[in-house]
Structure formats: structure tokens, C-alpha cells
Design a protein around this motif. Structure first.
Motif, PDB file in Angstrom:
ATOM      1  N   VAL A   1     125.972  67.038   5.646  1.00  0.00           N
ATOM      2  CA  VAL A   1     126.058  65.964   4.653  1.00  0.00           C
ATOM      3  C   VAL A   1     127.167  66.268   3.642  1.00  0.00           C
ATOM      4  O   VAL A   1     127.930  65.388   3.247  1.00  0.00           O
TER       5      VAL A   1
ATOM      6  N   LYS B   1     130.037  69.694  -4.774  1.00  0.00           N
ATOM      7  CA  LYS B   1     129.584  70.501  -3.627  1.00  0.00           C
ATOM      8  C   LYS B   1     128.387  71.349  -4.036  1.00  0.00           C
ATOM      9  O   LYS B   1     127.376  71.411  -3.357  1.00  0.00           O
TER      10      LYS B   1
ATOM     11  N   THR C   1     130.579  67.150   2.640  1.00  0.00           N
ATOM     12  CA  THR C   1     131.842  67.115   3.372  1.00  0.00           C
ATOM     13  C   THR C   1     132.734  68.305   3.007  1.00  0.00           C
ATOM     14  O   THR C   1     132.771  68.741   1.856  1.00  0.00           O
TER      15      THR C   1
ATOM     16  N   SER D   1     135.390  61.631  -1.376  1.00  0.00           N
ATOM     17  CA  SER D   1     136.609  60.885  -1.042  1.00  0.00           C
ATOM     18  C   SER D   1     137.279  60.398  -2.320  1.00  0.00           C
ATOM     19  O   SER D   1     138.509  60.343  -2.430  1.00  0.00           O
TER      20      SER D   1
ATOM     21  N   GLU E   1     125.185  69.211  -4.941  1.00  0.00           N
ATOM     22  CA  GLU E   1     124.571  68.471  -3.849  1.00  0.00           C
ATOM     23  C   GLU E   1     123.782  69.379  -2.903  1.00  0.00           C
ATOM     24  O   GLU E   1     122.755  68.959  -2.392  1.00  0.00           O
TER      25      GLU E   1
ATOM     26  N   THR F   1     131.019  53.390   4.548  1.00  0.00           N
ATOM     27  CA  THR F   1     130.407  53.351   3.216  1.00  0.00           C
ATOM     28  C   THR F   1     130.466  51.925   2.674  1.00  0.00           C
ATOM     29  O   THR F   1     131.549  51.342   2.536  1.00  0.00           O
TER      30      THR F   1
ATOM     31  N   SER G   1     137.709  57.018   3.253  1.00  0.00           N
ATOM     32  CA  SER G   1     136.309  57.150   3.663  1.00  0.00           C
ATOM     33  C   SER G   1     136.207  57.967   4.943  1.00  0.00           C
ATOM     34  O   SER G   1     136.824  57.615   5.949  1.00  0.00           O
ATOM     35  N   GLN G   2     135.457  59.043   4.897  1.00  0.00           N
ATOM     36  CA  GLN G   2     135.239  59.844   6.104  1.00  0.00           C
ATOM     37  C   GLN G   2     134.578  58.986   7.169  1.00  0.00           C
ATOM     38  O   GLN G   2     135.067  58.856   8.274  1.00  0.00           O
ATOM     39  N   SER G   3     133.430  58.407   6.809  1.00  0.00           N
ATOM     40  CA  SER G   3     132.620  57.686   7.794  1.00  0.00           C
ATOM     41  C   SER G   3     133.242  56.357   8.188  1.00  0.00           C
ATOM     42  O   SER G   3     133.017  55.857   9.289  1.00  0.00           O
TER      43      SER G   3
END
Ligand code: M6R
Length: 612
Positions: free
Chosen positions: A401, A488, A403, A306, A491, A355, A350-352
Motif C-alpha cells: 500500500v 511513509k 508506494t 503522487s 502510514e 484514483t 497517479s500510480q494506479s
């Protein structure tokens, strides 16, 4: 971090709990456990180190535990190594109370020492067991579970979402939250608590979001919510519009690949309702023109991917708005004496929406007088509810996990917000405004085009998957995009990787380039293409193998210098990163696949980072 689930109803609890945990395993996956209460057996607890499948085997898919009241947990370890003992649920010393916890109890040592002096024996190293023991202590004192929970909450400091059952309350599930997500769901055959709606959408879409300081008592036919003084609270019901299938793999080998493939649709859903007659319409924000015109500074705050969206937006917004835009890592912002006042717009991404660092930074920005605008994917999440304004990305549930589709929808939504602000400020030429709007509208089709050429990227992944270290270089928007490509890759494939601004290489990092080092050179930003090409030549001269990502227009030019080239369709520079990033996602995916990595659940990570 950590997923909790609870059920009380007219069906066997264990299979429902295991199903819920499976859907939330992306929140943590080093151990898992469930506790179920039955008339005959009392409290039965099973927990196991490792993935959920170990617990499934241990309980024969839940058949080992009978009872219609239970709680479950999937863990991402903070206090105490991942093992059977530290796994949740934790049981009080007399075996009558079981508790699952997501969050961190900051003063647990002090409470633990106090309880040890009272003669309590602990079995685990966790902060969560301390709460189970403290609860027994207060329950013994007052004889009422709700009152005991209230007393415990007044003593503990930190963040928590709790699910609690007690052998003395055969039909009650207790929930409490502070700074960790918790939803309550009304089902036909019983009621639920969960960290995340994905755990319950198979059973119900009717949910309420708990707020900080609240306690809830769930029975099979009722849910009662209380504030921290135990006074009943009326809660608004919400209908979840996510589809169950959206949280399933649907024939793909991994959620990550499915989510990469869903990007055209996710982008379409995020963009199309916000463009009307060629104009950007943000009905859901209340930023007045007067306020926007008085803006002196903009902060963009986020973590991880993000934050990388923020990096792209900084370049785009400063060009479009002619206002200073600072991008800050949320974990740094709150401790850096930021310059925020009433003329500061603080955009949090923030996706979620959960955070912890981002939420804490947002609260600090509000405390300093700034106005906050949240770009969030999860409806009803904490950040969405606390921000002054919220704009949702309509990516649907993202399970992997790493994104991908959430990142892409954040990018386009930030483009829309940038255009909207620039229009109010009068800092964008009408022709450029229209060109960007047109490109955003055309983006889903162009993304489909990129995704139709997966085999090329598969081929490059099979050629390069054995490298130990991979550098991503680029300038300006390409540099920001490279940061995401590098994250990416590292991770999910565990390959060491760094992203550098190409021009910065010769100030130190170029010393790491040797014969055969793989450099992914990003050259999609047309204004600096020639300069980027010079940097490719520089690394080639030192022996690097170069995989370039550019646009169709510059493919031929790039092919003359790079060893391999991936080309994406042309777009307006503001929108171009939305296309350029897709091959990077696919490259990371196929490299990780070749290396046999656990793509959807990479080691040491969790989807939603709710600890500092
Ligand atoms: O939910 P958020 O967008 O706030 O999460 C921020 C980061 O933890 C997240 O983007 C993380 O970096 C991704 N898993 C990377 O793929």
C-alpha cells in the motif's frame, strides 16, 4: 478500494477466486467473500470478516464450494461496518442472484426505500445489496438477465464495477463498469473478470479493458461486450507484459521491502528508453513546440505520495521552465474554480491510474479546455485512457500500500518532462541540461549504492522506533521530500508525524519541540544547506534529538550538529530528491517492522482509492 474477481470455465472456480483475491488484497482487506454456482448445490456463498486467510480457512482453501462459475470480493468498507453480513457477495432475496461491487451507489437510500415499500427485506447496511435486490426486481419484471442489468444501470447513480452470477444462468458471468476499474481476461480454461490484472496474470495476459457504461457477458469460451443500449461493442485486446513474479514477494518478508529494492531497476526502465544521444526523447507525447511556447500556466494534480512528487516537480520545473507551476491536491482542485484554459497544461500523476479524485480533477481540467498529460504506472487504467497524453512509469506492479518504486519512477519521469519542456522553451542552459541528463542516467547505480547501506538505517530505526511523534524538516526540495518521508512513516508505523518547511517552524510549530523530540532534518539541497543547519541548531537548542539526512559532501559538517547522520551520494539538485528519499522509505519500513505493524496492509488504507 475493494477488489472483485470472477471466473467461468472448465476448472473449479473457488481456488482461482481465492488466488485472485489474495493478489488483490491490497485493494481492501477488512472482509472477503466468494459465491460459486454448481449444478448440484446451486449458489453457495461464504464470507468472513478479516483478512483473506480467514475465508481460506472457512472454505478449506475453496474445497468447500464446488462449481466452475463464481465471483469473489475483498472489501474496504464504505457503507456499513466491516462484518460478515456486510461482506460481499450480496445475494438477492430469493437467493438466485449474487453480486460483488466496487464503488459507491449514491442514490441507494432512495432505491432501498422504494424496494422496502415493495416488501423486499434487506440484511446488510451496504449500498451494494440494494443493487442485488434491484436486479432481482427487474429480472422478475423482464425475465432476461442482460436486460435486467441494463435497467438497473439506468436507475443507479455513482461508481461501480460489478460481477454478477445468477442461478438461472449456469454458464454466464456478467460484468458492468462505471468509474471503477474492470478488466476481462481470456484464459485457456475459462474467462475472467477482475479489478486489476494482477488477479489474472497467472492465468492469462490477454485482456480487454472495459469502458464506462459497458456490460459484458462471459462464458467459458466467449466474452461479449455491450454498450449501455445493449448494442455489441468490438473491444481491442491488450497483452499484459507484467511478469507473475513481479507480483510475488520473491523471498522478501514484505512487498514494501522488495519494491524499495527494485527501485534502481524501475528507474532504469523508466529513464533509459527516454534518453537518446544525450537528449530527452518523449516519443509517446504529442505536445507541439508551438503549444508549449504558448503555455501560460501548468497545474500538477495528484493525491498522497503522487502529490508529493508534484511538490518536488514544482520546485524543479519553475526553476527550469520559468513558468508558473501550481500543485493541487486532486480532491481540492475540482472544487476550487481553477484557472484553466487552452494555454494550460494539466499534468496528473497517479500510480494506479484509478484514483477517483485525480480522475475527476482531470475531467474538470479537460472540461475547462486544458490539455492533460498523465503520468501513470498501470497500463490501460482509466486515467491513462482518458488523458490527452500519457507517459508510463515502468515500475511494474506495486503491491504494498505504501508506494516506493512508483514514487521514484514518477519523480524521474517528471524530471524528464521538465527537461523536455525547458528545452523547447529554451529556458535551460545546454550545460545544465546535459548535467541533469547525465545524473538521471547515473541514478540507478547511485540508488544501488544507497541500498547497499541498509544496515545503517536499520540501526537508526531500532534507536528511534519508540518515539510517539516525529517531525521532518527541510527547505525547498528537502521540504517536499520530507512530506513524503513523513507520510511513509505515519502510514505504516502509525507514529504521529508532520513535515514542515524549516523556516516555518518558528512561526508556531517549534513550540512542540521538547526534550527528546525526534526531528529528521533534511539537508541535501546544497543551495540552502547553511540555512537548514541553522534550523537544526534551533531545534537542538530546544532539546530535540536530530537525525539528519544529507549528502556525502556535507556529512562531516552535519555530524558536528546532528545526533545521527545518514548520507547519500551527491547528484544534481534536480535529481537529488530521488536519492534522499530512499533512506526515508527504509527508515519508515524498519521502524514499522520494529513496532510489529502490518507493513504491506496498514490499517484503514487501501492501495487504489476509487471513492471520493
Ligand atoms: O494511485 P495514486 O498514485 O493516484 O494514489 C494516490 C495516493 O493514494 C497514494 O500515493 C498514497 O498516498 C500512497 N499509498 C502513499 O504511500
Amino acid at each position: 478500494m475493494c477488489g472483485i474477481v470472477g471466473f467461468v470455465g472448465r476448472e473449479e472456480a473457488a481456488p482461482i477466486l481465492l488466488d485472485g483475491l489474495e493478489r488483490m488484497e491490497y485493494r481492501g482487506y477488512d472482509s472477503a467473500g466468494i459465491a460459486v454456482r454448481s449444478e448440484k448445490e446451486g449458489l453457495q456463498v461464504k464470507k468472513a470478516k478479516g483478512r483473506l486467510r480467514v475465508l481460506r480457512e472457512l472454505t478449506r482453501d475453496g474445497a468447500e464450494l464446488s462449481g466452475t462459475l463464481g465471483i469473489g470480493h475483498t472489501r474496504w468498507a464504505t457503507h456499513g461496518e466491516p462484518n460478515d453480513v456486510n461482506a460481499h457477495p450480496h445475494i438477492s432475496e430469493n437467493g438466485r442472484i449474487a453480486l460483488v461491487h466496487n464503488g459507491i451507489i449514491e442514490n441507494y437510500m432512495e432505491i432501498k426505500e422504494h424496494l422496502i415499500k415493495q416488501g423486499v427485506t434487506f440484511t446488510s447496511d451496504t449500498d451494494s445489496e440494494v443493487v442485488a435486490q434491484l436486479l432481482e426486481f427487474h429480472y422478475h419484471e423482464c425475465g432476461n438477465m442482460l436486460e435486467a442489468v441494463g435497467r438497473v444501470l439506468r436507475r443507479i447513480e455513482g461508481s461501480y464495477a460489478f460481477g454478477i452470477i445468477c442461478a438461472d444462468y449456469p454458464n454466464a458471468l456478467i460484468a458492468a463498469r462505471k468509474d471503477s476499474p474492470l478488466i476481462l481476461g481470456y484464459g485457456e480454461n475459462g474467462n475472467f473478470l477482475a479489478s486489476d490484472v494482477t488477479a489474472v496474470i497467472k492465468y492469462t495476459r490477454d485482456v480487454v479493458y472495459m469502458d464506462d457504461g459497458e456490460i459484458a457477458v462471459l462464458t467459458e469460451d466467449s466474452i461479449d461486450v455491450f454498450d449501455d443500449e445493449l448494442i455489441p461493442v468490438d473491444k481491442e485486446h491488450h497483452t499484459v507484459d507484467w511478469d507473475v513474479s513481479a507480483a510475488e514477494k520473491g523471498g522478501y518478508p514484505h512487498f514494501m521491502l522488495k519494491e524499495i529494492m527494485e527501485q534502481p531497476e524501475a528507474v532504469r526502465k523508466t529513464v533509459s528508453p527516454r534518453i537518446k544521444d544525450g537528449r530527452v526523447v518523449l516519443d509517446d507525447v504529442a505536445l507541439t513546440a508551438d503549444y508549449v511556447k504558448e503555455l501560460s500556466r501548468i497545474y500538477i494534480i495528484a493525491c498522497g505520495s503522487s502529490y508529493h512528487v508534484g511538490m518536488v516537480s514544482k520546485y524543479n520545473w519553475e526553476r527550469l521552465l520559468r513558468r508558473p507551476v501550481e500543485v493541487c491536491l486532486a480532491s481540492e482542485f475540482r472544487y476550487s474554480a481553477p484557472l484553466v484554459d487552452e494555454h494550460t497544461l494539466v499534468v496528473v500523476i497517479s500510480q494506479s491510474g484509478e484514483t477517483l479524485d485525480t480522475m475527476a480533477a482531470m475531467r474538470e481540467a479537460k472540461r475547462l479546455g486544458g490539455r492533460t498529460l498523465a503520468v501513470v504506472n498501470v497500463v490501460g487504467s482509466s486515467i491513462a485512457r482518458e488523458s490527452d497524453d500519457v507517459l508510463y512509469t515502468w515500475a511494474g506492479p506495486e503491491i504494498a500500500v505504501a508506494t516506493t518504486k512508483a514514487y521514484s519512477t514518477q519523480l524521474v519521469l517528471m524530471d524528464l518532462v521538465g527537461l523536455y519542456l525547458a528545452d523547447v522553451l529554451g529556458t535551460v542552459e545546454p550545460a545544465e541540461y546535459s548535467a541533469i541528463v547525465d545524473e538521471l542516467a547515473a541514478l540507478p547505480e547511485k540508488l544501488e549504492n544507497v541500498l547497499a547501506h541498509v544496515e545503517d538505517i536499520q540501526y537508526f530505526a531500532s534507536r528511534y522506533f519508540n518515539h510517539d511523534s516525529i517531525f521532518f524538516i527541510g527547505r525547498n526540495l528537502d521540504y517536499a521530500m520530507g512530506m513524503e518521508g513523513s507520510l511513509k512513516l505515519k502510514e505504516i508505523s502509525y507514529i504521529h508525524s508532520e513535515a514542515y518547511a524549516s523556516g516555518e517552524l518558528k512561526h508556531g510549530t517549534i513550540s512542540l519541540i521538547e526534550q527528546g523530540t525526534l526531528v529528521v532534518a533534511l539537508g541535501t539541497y546544497r543551495a540552502l544547506l547553511d540555512k537548514s543547519m541553522s534550523n537544526v541548531v534551533e531545534v537542538k537548542a530546544r532539546g530535540a534529538e536530530v537525525l539528519a539526512v544529507t549528502t556525502e559532501e556535507f556529512r562531516e559538517k552535519m555530524e558536528k550538529t546532528a545526533d545521527a547522520v545518514i548520507a547519500v551520494p551527491e547528484s544534481h539538485p534536480v535529481v537529488q530528491p530521488s536519492l534522499g528519499v530512499v533512506p526515508l522509505q527504509l527508515f519508515a519500513y524498519y521502524v514499522a517492522l520494529q513496532r510489529g505493524c502490518d507493513i504491506d496492509k496498514p490499517r484503514n488504507l487501501a492501495k487504489s482509492v476509487t471513492v471520493e
